[in-house]
Motif scaffolding. Structure first.
Motif, PDB file in Angstrom:
ATOM      1  N   VAL A  62       0.689  -1.342  -0.118  1.00  0.00           N
ATOM      2  CA  VAL A  62       0.063   0.008  -0.204  1.00  0.00           C
ATOM      3  C   VAL A  62       1.008   1.217   0.205  1.00  0.00           C
ATOM      4  O   VAL A  62       1.937   1.364   0.607  1.00  0.00           O
ATOM      5  N   ARG A  63       0.342   2.189  -0.668  1.00  0.00           N
ATOM      6  CA  ARG A  63       1.182   3.347  -0.931  1.00  0.00           C
ATOM      7  C   ARG A  63       1.537   4.152   0.364  1.00  0.00           C
ATOM      8  O   ARG A  63       2.516   4.440   0.682  1.00  0.00           O
ATOM      9  N   CYS A  64       0.360   4.397   0.896  1.00  0.00           N
ATOM     10  CA  CYS A  64       0.530   5.257   2.167  1.00  0.00           C
ATOM     11  C   CYS A  64       0.450   4.711   3.395  1.00  0.00           C
ATOM     12  O   CYS A  64      -0.442   4.571   3.868  1.00  0.00           O
ATOM     13  N   SER A 137      -4.547  -0.381   5.290  1.00  0.00           N
ATOM     14  CA  SER A 137      -4.739   0.440   4.114  1.00  0.00           C
ATOM     15  C   SER A 137      -4.806   2.052   4.396  1.00  0.00           C
ATOM     16  O   SER A 137      -4.952   2.713   3.577  1.00  0.00           O
ATOM     17  N   SER A 138      -4.535   2.260   5.719  1.00  0.00           N
ATOM     18  CA  SER A 138      -4.583   3.693   5.974  1.00  0.00           C
ATOM     19  C   SER A 138      -6.273   4.324   5.362  1.00  0.00           C
ATOM     20  O   SER A 138      -6.168   5.489   4.725  1.00  0.00           O
ATOM     21  N   PHE A 151      -4.426  -1.128  -2.986  1.00  0.00           N
ATOM     22  CA  PHE A 151      -5.490  -0.652  -2.272  1.00  0.00           C
ATOM     23  C   PHE A 151      -6.050   0.241  -3.530  1.00  0.00           C
ATOM     24  O   PHE A 151      -5.476   1.124  -4.070  1.00  0.00           O
TER      25      PHE A 151
END
Lengths: 177, 93
Positions: A62-64, A137-138, A151
């Motif tokens: 996941v990126r963030c 996933s934030s 995500f």
């Protein structure tokens, strides 16, 4: 949050003790790589995902993750496997056939209308999964859609991407990869 | 006590300084469900997912008490201009 904790408190979430009901069995072959009995000896650096998986390099994390500091390493590793176990994974409230929430229902309908194979997991059936995913996933709400291990978004984003055609494009790309 | 519409507006205003903001209480008064439209310069160059994350972050302190947030529009001022506001009509209905 329940998933934040010291190593000992994190152990109940460890790999095989996490019961996840997926609509069809995910391939759990790689789970054996998880540290099962030994307590975690490593800690996450702030926000960086620990990549246990040796799976394909495009299984991006996941990126963030800046806000994901409270997630137990075992939970993160397990979720890494789950989101990568199928091209399209939907974490939702209820099941495909009996969604327990209008937003989840909407995303199921969209995926069905696109005739794309997807797996669902019921977060109402597993509180640890539900809390863990919010960190992972934030993202504070459900449903959460993962495409190709990444995500994609919640209900609003999925609906908007469906209207714009971006969702179809992303799915097509995922299916071909 | 639930979260009020004003709480939501204040939280978004302070972190995103929107040029346009519509918060609609869709909970029927209990404060647990909102629809949000935001136009902000801060969305410039950000993807949809990132924009939603920014709104989520702004609301993070309240999220525990809110059951559902539906983010209808996250636009930059430039994006908001050319459209003759079909969304605004809906919000006022």
């Amino acid at each position: 949050m329940a998933a934040s904790a010291s190593a000992s408190a994190a152990r109940p979430l460890a790999g095989d003790s996490l019961t996840i009901h997926v609509s069809s069995r995910p391939q759990l072959a790689m789970v054996s790589a998880l540290p099962r009995s030994s307590p975690p000896t490593w800690r996450l650096g702030l926000g960086r995902p620990a990549r246990l998986s040796t799976r394909s390099p495009h299984a991006r994390s996941v990126r963030c993750l800046a806000a994901g500091g409270g997630l137990a390493p075992e939970m993160r590793a397990t979720l890494d496997k789950v989101v990568a176990s199928h091209k399209v994974v939907l974490f939702m409230k209820g099941t495909k056939d009996f969604p327990q929430c209008g937003f989840s229902h909407t995303v199921v309908q969209i995926l069905r209308s696109l005739d794309v194979p997807f797996e669902t997991l019921d977060v109402l059936a597993n509180e640890a999964l539900r809390q863990g995913l919010k960190d992972y996933s934030s993202w504070p709400t459900f449903p959460q859609l993962y495409i190709d291990g990444e995500f994609f978004g919640g209900c609003d984003i999925t609906v908007e991407a469906y209207k714009s055609g971006e969702l179809q494009e992303t799915l097509e790309k995922a299916m071909c990869s | 006590m639930g979260v009020t519409k004003e709480d939501v507006e204040t939280a978004i205003t302070s972190s995103l300084s929107p040029s346009h903001l519509v918060v609609t209480d869709t909970s029927g008064g209990c404060g647990a469900s909102y629809e949000i439209e935001v136009v902000s310069e801060k969305f410039e160059g950000k993807r949809l997912l990132e924009r939603h994350r920014m709104v989520n972050t702004a609301l993070a302190p309240h999220m525990a008490e809110i059951h559902a947030v539906s983010i209808k529009k996250v636009l930059t001022p430039a994006q908001a201009q050319p459209q003759p506001e079909p969304a605004a009509d809906k919000a006022q209905a």
